[in-house]
Scaffold this motif. Structure first.
Motif, PDB file in Angstrom:
ATOM      1  N   ASP A  42      13.174  -6.011 -71.494  1.00 31.12           N
ATOM      2  CA  ASP A  42      11.846  -5.487 -71.165  1.00 31.12           C
ATOM      3  C   ASP A  42      10.837  -6.632 -71.015  1.00 31.12           C
ATOM      4  O   ASP A  42      10.103  -6.705 -70.029  1.00 31.12           O
ATOM      5  CB  ASP A  42      11.432  -4.549 -72.311  1.00 31.12           C
ATOM      6  N   HIS A  78       4.036   6.295 -76.006  1.00 33.44           N
ATOM      7  CA  HIS A  78       5.118   6.484 -75.018  1.00 33.44           C
ATOM      8  C   HIS A  78       6.474   6.321 -75.683  1.00 33.44           C
ATOM      9  O   HIS A  78       7.433   6.995 -75.333  1.00 33.44           O
ATOM     10  CB  HIS A  78       4.956   5.542 -73.813  1.00 33.44           C
ATOM     11  N   HIS A  96      14.283   4.096 -71.077  1.00 35.26           N
ATOM     12  CA  HIS A  96      13.530   3.644 -72.256  1.00 35.26           C
ATOM     13  C   HIS A  96      12.033   3.955 -72.171  1.00 35.26           C
ATOM     14  O   HIS A  96      11.398   4.238 -73.167  1.00 35.26           O
ATOM     15  CB  HIS A  96      13.763   2.140 -72.509  1.00 35.26           C
ATOM     16  N   ASP A  97      11.469   3.913 -70.953  1.00 35.15           N
ATOM     17  CA  ASP A  97      10.020   4.092 -70.814  1.00 35.15           C
ATOM     18  C   ASP A  97       9.638   5.463 -70.271  1.00 35.15           C
ATOM     19  O   ASP A  97       8.504   5.644 -69.824  1.00 35.15           O
ATOM     20  CB  ASP A  97       9.448   3.016 -69.872  1.00 35.15           C
ATOM     21  N   HIS A 104      12.035   0.491 -78.942  1.00 30.10           N
ATOM     22  CA  HIS A 104      12.169  -0.679 -78.065  1.00 30.10           C
ATOM     23  C   HIS A 104      10.943  -1.602 -78.075  1.00 30.10           C
ATOM     24  O   HIS A 104      10.954  -2.635 -77.411  1.00 30.10           O
ATOM     25  CB  HIS A 104      12.542  -0.267 -76.623  1.00 30.10           C
ATOM     26  N   HIS A 105       9.894  -1.247 -78.858  1.00 27.96           N
ATOM     27  CA  HIS A 105       8.779  -2.191 -79.042  1.00 27.96           C
ATOM     28  C   HIS A 105       8.653  -2.603 -80.514  1.00 27.96           C
ATOM     29  O   HIS A 105       7.603  -3.100 -80.941  1.00 27.96           O
ATOM     30  CB  HIS A 105       7.455  -1.563 -78.574  1.00 27.96           C
ATOM     31  N   LYS A 140       6.316   7.196 -70.751  1.00 27.29           N
ATOM     32  CA  LYS A 140       5.080   6.769 -70.076  1.00 27.29           C
ATOM     33  C   LYS A 140       4.585   7.809 -69.092  1.00 27.29           C
ATOM     34  O   LYS A 140       3.425   7.793 -68.704  1.00 27.29           O
ATOM     35  CB  LYS A 140       5.310   5.438 -69.356  1.00 27.29           C
TER      36      LYS A 140
HETATM   37 FE   FE2 Z   1       8.015   0.658 -73.411  1.00 25.78          FE
END
Ligand code: FE2
Ligand code: FE2
Length: 454
Positions: A327, A269, A240-241, A295-296, A244
């Protein structure tokens, strides 16, 4: 000549190949899930494929000679070996308590090994992304997630054996990705169980079939996820990240509040980088893409500091909402160089109060989240209201073994199990909820010898 089958340990095969020998199995080698991991006709002359087989937990391999299978030394001569058997497991402990301690220890060690492999595969992928203009090899990540998925399916408390004490940013990203994957996967499994129970309940309570209108009224996100969908979702959680890796570390590591422009960079990201990486690698699976991108996003209408801002919570699928909760939970309960970990009991309560009352789907997800996270996992250590420290032998009950006196001094005799049922609570024996439980990884460092096997 009739085919002859010998069974030989993977370690012995690795030794032969390392010495310059070659093998061809003559039969397909499958892992425990029936997935092909080494084809029958492949001549293996380096240890890579064998290490991969070993990674899948295969201990013995059949080699069938007489067809095209065989085992040859460095000069090309056939190697003569006897059929082997799997080494006998360690003798099982006798008492029920010892058996449980033994089980918890096994789980802790297995979780540590899986975690280390998973983090290594993510580190490799992120390095490839940086070095190859966004390209990476997805297969090792896919293998890792499948292994984690199987592990979590067999051990739903596995998440509590993950570490949350990370200091460097790189380590945090690997660890956080793993934790979100494992916690999210357990939540998805609980979500499915709840969904099943709800549908069964519904079907059992109405004699007639569901009307078309009623079926339509069920929001799209309320669906049962099949196993292959769950595996894709777990891969999405793990990755998911990933975006970044394209964000400057100085911004990601900043301790204070981010400026507006810095926040825009961080937002990218998920809103841009993650999707770019997935597209570049032709990973257009909707589960991966949606988790990476949303996801944010907001989980309810007025939630602040969420992105992409224009997205309605109604358009966010359940599994993306699960990712966001996992998260938040992991970020808040992890220790960083600039902040202490928060007490998971309080974090669960905060998440519950913030999100549970917003809509039916979210309430349903939160219910799965609370069930999945469980507050006192086996192997953890809790504080009792009288000052004693106690080891959680079983989270059901919970069943505890208090191993210190009320002043925190080790007990001189091996104590008995106490089940904290209503009767015990009425007698004044309770868990002190103001004090954070110590997770099994931390707890292991302070346990007396009789509560651990190594
Ligand atoms: Fe994230
Ligand atoms: Fe994250």
């Amino acid at each position: 000549m009739a085919d002859e089958e010998i069974r030989i340990s993977i370690d012995k095969l690795i030794e032969i190949v390392q010495a310059g020998g070659k093998i061809r199995t003559g039969v397909d080698v499958l892992n425990k899930q029936g997935r092909l991991i080494l084809e029958r006709d492949v001549l293996v002359a380096d240890v890579g494929p064998l290490l991969r087989v070993k990674k899948f937990g295969v201990e013995l391999i059949s080699i069938v000679s007489g067809g095209n299978g065989g085992l040859w030394d460095e000069t090309g001569q056939p190697v003569v070996v006897k059929t082997e058997t799997v080494p006998a497991p360690k003798p099982a402990p006798v008492s029920e308590i010892d058996r449980r301690i033994y089980e918890i220890e096994g789980l802790r060690q297995a979780a540590a090994e899986k975690a280390s492999l998973a983090k290594k595969s993510l580190r490799n992928a992120l390095r490839q992304i940086q070095e190859n203009g966004g390209k990476f090899d997805f297969e090792p990540i896919d293998d890792t997630v499948r292994e984690l998925f199987d592990f979590v399916s067999q051990n739903e408390t596995a998440f509590s054996y993950l570490t949350r004490e990370i200091f460097s940013y790189d380590q945090y990203l690997y660890n956080h990705s793993l934790n979100v994957c494992v916690i999210g996967t357990v939540i998805m499994k609980k979500f499915n169980e709840n969904f099943n129970a709800m549908v069964n309940n519904h079907l059992n309570n109405i004699p007639t079939s569901i009307s078309a209108a009623a079926a339509k009224a069920v929001p799209q996100s309320f669906k049962y996820f099949q196993n292959d969908e769950l595996q894709d979702i777990s891969a999405g959680f793990f990755m998911h990240d990933m975006g970044k890796v394209l964000v400057e570390k100085s911004i990601l590591n900043k301790k204070g509040r981010l400026s507006k422009s810095e926040f825009e960079v961080v937002k990218a990201h998920s809103t841009r980088n993650g999707i770019q990486i997935l597209e570049k690698n032709h990973l257009i699976n909707p589960y991966l893409c949606k988790i990476s991108h949303y996801h944010h996003a907001r989980l309810f209408e007025d939630e602040e500091r969420c992105y992409p801002a224009e997205t309605s919570p109604l358009d966010i699928p359940a599994y993306v909402k699960v990712c966001k909760l996992a998260d938040i939970f992991d970020a808040m309960t992890s220790k960083r160089c600039y902040k202490e970990a928060l007490n998971p009991v309080g974090v669960v309560a905060d998440i519950f109060h913030k999100y549970a009352q917003k809509d039916t789907l979210l309430q349903f997800i939160i219910h799965a989240f609370v069930r999945a996270v469980g507050i006192y996992p086996s192997g953890s250590v809790v504080s009792l209201i009288n000052g004693q420290l106690a080891y959680v032998l079983d989270s059901e009950g919970p069943a505890l073994i208090a191993f210190t006196d009320v002043d925190g001094r080790p007990l001189t005799t091996k104590p008995d199990i106490v089940v904290l049922d209503k009767k015990a609570e009425e007698g004044g024996l309770k868990i002190d909820r103001r004090k954070a439980p110590m997770d099994p990884v931390q707890a292991h460092k302070i346990l007396p010898a009789y509560l651990k096997t190594s």
